[in-house]
Scaffold this active site. Structure first.
Site: not given
Length: 370
Positions: A254-255, A258, A270, A289
């Protein structure tokens, strides 16, 4: 509970765009890839559901952000993309990550293998583990948990100075809790997109984090100068369970997402949804997603079938996601930090918590390869 449901047309525009150049790019994708991504706006899809809000403390309610569709991602002038010279993701372990050196090394290799499969086509490299003292960061005892915390911003500055030449990004990982500034309670992770650095803590993913107070040493700590890092010697480390590995993989990807310029997702369930607390983070899936998947594919240039399933002939080390789950031994030998024993022990990878995700990927492959 509230459901955040967008119209088919809204989702179609968010994914494909109305810009003729981007529409034409989409039409050049493999037929199977288009079929999978089109699931984004199929009302009957089982693969990608709408976002559900469970409480007023959920991320979307407390952090109003403008949603980012594919066109906005594509045309973002500040977005960083890997180049032929900078195609490596570096992982920097900080402090102990397992309760023995062997467990620490294997856990880091599992994370490396997972990142290599998720960001398929990029190389993931491990940096030698370092003690907290090497970062010269500030630290404190958290008033609520009575556990030690290290300053996230100071570690980002350290990583920025250490960033290798061929790095697209360098991310620090630690089992010590983080705080971003004195007025904040804690943060799971922090990243600087412009500098391509991030730091993430898995401390709160341990089942006993909230019950293991750093009692006894707190008074001693207050008498020390903040440059005395011996307080971190033999500091509490959670057991590396399957759930902790799953949560770690989720946070890490996730990070790093970014750092590629993907903002928090507000379209469908997502990985890139924001989370304010552990319960919300656990509800997020491991997958992107279709809108966020198209963004990442645009940034890296992978084939989706290869990313989910096979080695793809891109050379040793490119592990696809299903293969990473099925390989319950450690990652390839030869990436072990140099202080490791010659007779390196391969611990079984705890992947029980990934079973549901593997089943989801197999459903996706059925759509891709119809």
């Amino acid at each position: 509970m509230q459901t955040l449901r967008h119209s088919e047309q809204t989702l179609k525009t968010a994914l494909i765009s109305k810009n003729p150049v981007l529409v034409s790019q989409y039409e050049k994708l493999d037929v199977g890839e288009q079929r999978l991504m089109n699931e984004a706006f199929q009302p009957a899809t089982e693969l990608f559901g709408p976002i559900t809000l469970h409480s007023q403390s959920d991320w979307i309610t407390t952090h109003p952000e403008a949603p980012q569709d594919f066109e906005q991602f594509f045309s973002d002038p500040y977005r960083k993309t890997p180049s032929p010279e900078k195609r490596s993701i570096y992982i920097q372990p900080i402090g102990s990550l397992g309760n023995t050196r062997i467990i620490s090394e294997e856990y880091v290799k599992w994370l490396k293998g997972y990142c290599e499969a998720f960001f398929y086509g990029l190389t993931v490299k491990l940096l030698e583990p370092i003690p907290v003292s090497a970062t010269r960061c500030s630290f404190r005892v958290n008033d609520n948990t009575q556990n030690l915390q290290i300053h996230a911003g100071h570690i980002l500055n350290f990583l920025k100075r250490k960033k290798p030449e061929d790095a697209f990004c360098v991310v620090g990982i630690t089992m010590i809790d983080l705080y971003p500034r004195d007025s904040w309670n804690f943060v799971f992770g922090q990243a600087s997109l412009t500098d391509g650095v991030g730091i993430f803590s898995f401390a709160r993913y341990g089942s006993d984090f909230y019950s293991s107070y750093y009692g006894g040493k707190v008074k001693k700590l207050q008498k020390k100068s903040s440059s005395d890092y011996s307080v971190f010697d033999n500091y509490y480390i959670p057991e590396i369970t399957s759930v902790l590995l799953l949560r770690s993989c989720k946070t890490l990807t996730h990070e790093i997402g970014h750092i590629f310029g993907l903002r928090h997702c507000q379209w469908l369930t997502c990985l890139m949804q924001g989370s304010n607390h552990l319960e919300e983070a656990d509800r997020r899936p491991l997958n992107l997603c279709p809108i966020c998947l198209r963004k990442l594919q645009c940034a890296i240039g992978f084939n989706i079938v290869e990313r989910y399933k096979v080695n793809g002939g891109q050379g040793r080390g490119h592990r696809a996601l299903v293969r990473w789950i099925d390989d319950d031994s450690a990652d390839t030998p030869g990436v072990t930090p140099k202080n490791s024993r010659a007779d390196n022990v391969n611990l079984p990878k705890p992947v029980e918590a990934f079973k549901e995700w593997k089943e989801w990927i197999i459903k996706c492959l059925a759509v891709l390869q119809k």
